[in-house]
Design a protein around this motif. Structure first.
Motif, PDB file in Angstrom:
ATOM      1  N   ASN A 223     -21.526  21.235 -30.121  1.00  0.00           N
ATOM      2  CA  ASN A 223     -21.451  20.080 -31.040  1.00  0.00           C
ATOM      3  C   ASN A 223     -20.468  20.394 -32.164  1.00  0.00           C
ATOM      4  O   ASN A 223     -20.153  21.550 -32.421  1.00  0.00           O
ATOM      5  N   SER A 224     -20.048  19.353 -32.861  1.00  0.00           N
ATOM      6  CA  SER A 224     -19.044  19.485 -33.920  1.00  0.00           C
ATOM      7  C   SER A 224     -19.556  20.287 -35.110  1.00  0.00           C
ATOM      8  O   SER A 224     -20.766  20.411 -35.313  1.00  0.00           O
ATOM      9  N   SER A 225     -18.622  20.796 -35.887  1.00  0.00           N
ATOM     10  CA  SER A 225     -18.995  21.556 -37.091  1.00  0.00           C
ATOM     11  C   SER A 225     -17.787  21.711 -37.994  1.00  0.00           C
ATOM     12  O   SER A 225     -16.657  21.833 -37.524  1.00  0.00           O
ATOM     13  N   LEU A 226     -18.024  21.726 -39.296  1.00  0.00           N
ATOM     14  CA  LEU A 226     -17.000  22.124 -40.263  1.00  0.00           C
ATOM     15  C   LEU A 226     -17.452  23.416 -40.941  1.00  0.00           C
ATOM     16  O   LEU A 226     -16.846  24.467 -40.802  1.00  0.00           O
ATOM     17  N   ARG A 227     -18.592  23.342 -41.658  1.00  0.00           N
ATOM     18  CA  ARG A 227     -19.070  24.478 -42.450  1.00  0.00           C
ATOM     19  C   ARG A 227     -19.456  25.689 -41.606  1.00  0.00           C
ATOM     20  O   ARG A 227     -19.065  26.821 -41.902  1.00  0.00           O
ATOM     21  N   THR A 228     -20.227  25.452 -40.558  1.00  0.00           N
ATOM     22  CA  THR A 228     -20.732  26.572 -39.761  1.00  0.00           C
ATOM     23  C   THR A 228     -19.575  27.313 -39.106  1.00  0.00           C
ATOM     24  O   THR A 228     -19.521  28.537 -39.101  1.00  0.00           O
TER      25      THR A 228
ATOM     26  N   CYS B  65     -27.268  19.690 -47.164  1.00  0.00           N
ATOM     27  CA  CYS B  65     -26.542  20.660 -46.330  1.00  0.00           C
ATOM     28  C   CYS B  65     -25.112  20.243 -46.016  1.00  0.00           C
ATOM     29  O   CYS B  65     -24.291  21.079 -45.658  1.00  0.00           O
ATOM     30  N   LEU B  66     -24.817  18.936 -46.134  1.00  0.00           N
ATOM     31  CA  LEU B  66     -23.524  18.349 -45.743  1.00  0.00           C
ATOM     32  C   LEU B  66     -23.314  18.484 -44.229  1.00  0.00           C
ATOM     33  O   LEU B  66     -23.772  19.461 -43.653  1.00  0.00           O
ATOM     34  N   PRO B  67     -22.622  17.576 -43.565  1.00  0.00           N
ATOM     35  CA  PRO B  67     -21.980  16.402 -44.145  1.00  0.00           C
ATOM     36  C   PRO B  67     -23.005  15.360 -44.575  1.00  0.00           C
ATOM     37  O   PRO B  67     -24.089  15.273 -43.987  1.00  0.00           O
ATOM     38  N   VAL B  68     -22.645  14.589 -45.615  1.00  0.00           N
ATOM     39  CA  VAL B  68     -23.578  13.614 -46.156  1.00  0.00           C
ATOM     40  C   VAL B  68     -22.947  12.225 -46.179  1.00  0.00           C
ATOM     41  O   VAL B  68     -21.746  12.087 -46.434  1.00  0.00           O
TER      42      VAL B  68
ATOM     43  N   ASN C  37     -22.358  29.358 -50.021  1.00  0.00           N
ATOM     44  CA  ASN C  37     -23.316  30.408 -49.647  1.00  0.00           C
ATOM     45  C   ASN C  37     -23.541  30.514 -48.142  1.00  0.00           C
ATOM     46  O   ASN C  37     -24.187  31.443 -47.682  1.00  0.00           O
ATOM     47  N   ARG C  38     -22.993  29.563 -47.372  1.00  0.00           N
ATOM     48  CA  ARG C  38     -23.071  29.687 -45.908  1.00  0.00           C
ATOM     49  C   ARG C  38     -22.318  30.941 -45.441  1.00  0.00           C
ATOM     50  O   ARG C  38     -22.708  31.583 -44.470  1.00  0.00           O
ATOM     51  N   GLU C  39     -21.224  31.261 -46.142  1.00  0.00           N
ATOM     52  CA  GLU C  39     -20.490  32.488 -45.800  1.00  0.00           C
ATOM     53  C   GLU C  39     -21.387  33.708 -46.013  1.00  0.00           C
ATOM     54  O   GLU C  39     -21.386  34.642 -45.214  1.00  0.00           O
TER      55      GLU C  39
ATOM     56  N   VAL D   9     -24.559  30.394 -31.306  1.00  0.00           N
ATOM     57  CA  VAL D   9     -24.653  29.172 -30.488  1.00  0.00           C
ATOM     58  C   VAL D   9     -24.995  27.957 -31.347  1.00  0.00           C
ATOM     59  O   VAL D   9     -25.964  28.001 -32.127  1.00  0.00           O
ATOM     60  N   ARG D  10     -24.214  26.899 -31.205  1.00  0.00           N
ATOM     61  CA  ARG D  10     -24.587  25.596 -31.775  1.00  0.00           C
ATOM     62  C   ARG D  10     -24.854  24.622 -30.641  1.00  0.00           C
ATOM     63  O   ARG D  10     -23.982  24.351 -29.814  1.00  0.00           O
ATOM     64  N   SER D  11     -26.066  24.145 -30.575  1.00  0.00           N
ATOM     65  CA  SER D  11     -26.448  23.200 -29.515  1.00  0.00           C
ATOM     66  C   SER D  11     -27.560  22.307 -30.044  1.00  0.00           C
ATOM     67  O   SER D  11     -28.696  22.743 -30.179  1.00  0.00           O
TER      68      SER D  11
ATOM     69  N   VAL E 189     -33.760  24.153 -35.088  1.00  0.00           N
ATOM     70  CA  VAL E 189     -33.639  24.974 -36.306  1.00  0.00           C
ATOM     71  C   VAL E 189     -32.191  25.160 -36.753  1.00  0.00           C
ATOM     72  O   VAL E 189     -31.271  25.098 -35.935  1.00  0.00           O
ATOM     73  N   HIS E 190     -32.032  25.416 -38.049  1.00  0.00           N
ATOM     74  CA  HIS E 190     -30.710  25.735 -38.619  1.00  0.00           C
ATOM     75  C   HIS E 190     -30.917  26.839 -39.666  1.00  0.00           C
ATOM     76  O   HIS E 190     -30.754  26.619 -40.868  1.00  0.00           O
ATOM     77  N   PRO E 191     -31.230  28.052 -39.205  1.00  0.00           N
ATOM     78  CA  PRO E 191     -31.609  29.111 -40.152  1.00  0.00           C
ATOM     79  C   PRO E 191     -30.475  29.607 -41.044  1.00  0.00           C
ATOM     80  O   PRO E 191     -30.738  30.012 -42.185  1.00  0.00           O
TER      81      PRO E 191
ATOM     82  N   MET F 190     -26.650  28.759 -34.658  1.00  0.00           N
ATOM     83  CA  MET F 190     -25.717  28.122 -35.603  1.00  0.00           C
ATOM     84  C   MET F 190     -26.047  26.627 -35.725  1.00  0.00           C
ATOM     85  O   MET F 190     -25.165  25.794 -35.868  1.00  0.00           O
ATOM     86  N   GLU F 191     -27.286  26.309 -35.665  1.00  0.00           N
ATOM     87  CA  GLU F 191     -27.989  25.032 -35.574  1.00  0.00           C
ATOM     88  C   GLU F 191     -28.215  24.717 -34.112  1.00  0.00           C
ATOM     89  O   GLU F 191     -27.285  24.412 -33.357  1.00  0.00           O
ATOM     90  N   THR F 192     -29.480  24.777 -33.764  1.00  0.00           N
ATOM     91  CA  THR F 192     -29.887  24.494 -32.396  1.00  0.00           C
ATOM     92  C   THR F 192     -30.747  23.233 -32.395  1.00  0.00           C
ATOM     93  O   THR F 192     -30.781  22.487 -33.370  1.00  0.00           O
TER      94      THR F 192
HETATM   95  N1   CP Z   1     -24.265  22.119 -42.802  1.00  0.00           N
HETATM   96  C1   CP Z   1     -23.628  22.339 -41.623  1.00  0.00           C
HETATM   97  O1   CP Z   1     -24.132  23.034 -40.719  1.00  0.00           O
HETATM   98  O2   CP Z   1     -22.399  21.782 -41.570  1.00  0.00           O
HETATM   99  P1   CP Z   1     -21.520  21.639 -40.227  1.00  0.00           P
HETATM  100  O3   CP Z   1     -22.280  20.754 -39.281  1.00  0.00           O
HETATM  101  O4   CP Z   1     -20.228  21.059 -40.680  1.00  0.00           O
HETATM  102  O5   CP Z   1     -21.358  23.008 -39.637  1.00  0.00           O
END
Ligand code: CP
Length: 317
Positions: free
Chosen positions: A45-50, A274-277, A301-303, A109-111, A146-148, A141-143
């Protein structure tokens, strides 16, 4: 640490937050730890921050990073066993996972939840197949549920900004036009409970979360009442979890949007998301742009949360 999907995987939470502050103060100090080690980040799935923060964290630790967007350029993957693969998916996850494991030392893994089958989503079928078949440490990385990495970053942020030992933290549902997973609120509840905050969850009827994540939190259906005296307001949309309504949007009631009037009910609370909002659905322009908004420090702080998790994994190899 071999796996990271729950607050239980991080061990002593105070020690983890202390380590996060240490990493933040000298983020390049551990740059030899990841030498000749490769992180593979897999995105269904898509992501910017993660994507950016986890890659940056790995680079701070001296790791090489490979990013695979499964839906862009890779073979389309079949995920169900027993399927006759005569359709548009030429590769099965059960071969793809061990192959991916050959090229790396750690896998993220993001799923997301698919909302096709609640049991499959809540059994974390995709993540657990990576854990079982990759032969590598795996982190979420968000499943589906959960998104720990997000919740750990949220906790670091609360610990940085709190002015009382045990702040009142309110997780509030807010409207959104699309059906979103419960992963962020689930993890935020799990981690806030573990931190021992005065923790309240507020949402319209029908949006009850899984009891395993709600734990000892107080649930208050009157948002205004919940916000009274809050030190932190964490807004998030989620779709319904309970019964046949799983994955459905039951309400888009804009009276739940976090506005200046809503924030006036609090103890001069900080605003978090958490964004995106979606502005003026979840939160008004005024609130997210206000001095009390922590959305950018939270994202920064995600880094740090990713670096602590990767550091722990590398130390255990
Ligand atoms: N908060 C967060 O996980 O952002 P992304 O979906 O852009 O990774």
């Amino acid at each position: 640490m071999r796996y990271f999907k729950s607050v239980n995987d991080i061990g002593d939470l105070n020690a983890a937050v202390k380590e996060a502050f240490d990493v933040k103060s000298r983020r390049f100090y551990f740059k030899n730890l990841g030498e000749n080690k490769t992180l593979l980040m897999i995105f269904f799935n898509s992501s910017l921050r993660t994507r950016l923060s986890t890659q940056k964290a790995a680079m701070n630790l001296g790791m090489n990073v490979i990013v695979l967007d499964v839906n862009q350029g890779a073979w389309k993957l079949e995920t169900e066993r027993g399927v006759v693969m005569d359709g548009d998916k030429p590769e099965h996850l059960l071969e793809a996972i061990p192959v991916m494991g050959c090229y790396c030392d750690v896998i993220g893994v993001r799923s997301f939840a698919r909302f096709e089958n609640k049991t499959d989503d809540y059994e974390e079928k995709i993540l657990n197949q990576f854990i079982k078949y990759s032969g590598r440490p795996v982190f979420a990385m968000e499943t589906a549920t959960v998104h720990p990495l997000q919740s750990f970053a949220d906790l670091i942020t609360i610990e940085e900004y709190k002015t009382v030992q045990r702040p009142k933290v309110v997780l509030t549902w807010a409207p959104h036009p699309k059906a979103l997973p419960q992963a962020v609120p689930n993890s935020f509840a799990e981690w806030s409970n573990a931190a021992g905050y005065d923790f309240v969850i507020t949402h319209p009827h029908g949006y009850e979360l899984d009891e395993r994540f709600v734990g000892a939190a107080r649930v208050e259906y009157d948002q205004n009442k919940a916000l009274e005296g809050a030190d932190f307001v964490y807004a998030k949309n989620w779709s319904a979890y309970v019964g046949d309504n799983y994955g459905k949007v039951l309400s888009t009631d804009r009276s739940w949007t976090i506005t200046t009037e809503k924030m006036a009910l609090t103890n001069n609370a900080s605003f978090m998301h958490c964004l995106p909002v979606r502005r003026n659905m979840i939160v008004s322009d005024e609130v997210i742009e206000s001095e009390r908004s922590l959305v950018i420090p939270e994202a920064a702080n995600r880094e740090i949360s990713a670096q602590v998790v990767l550091k722990r994994i590398l130390e255990s190899l």
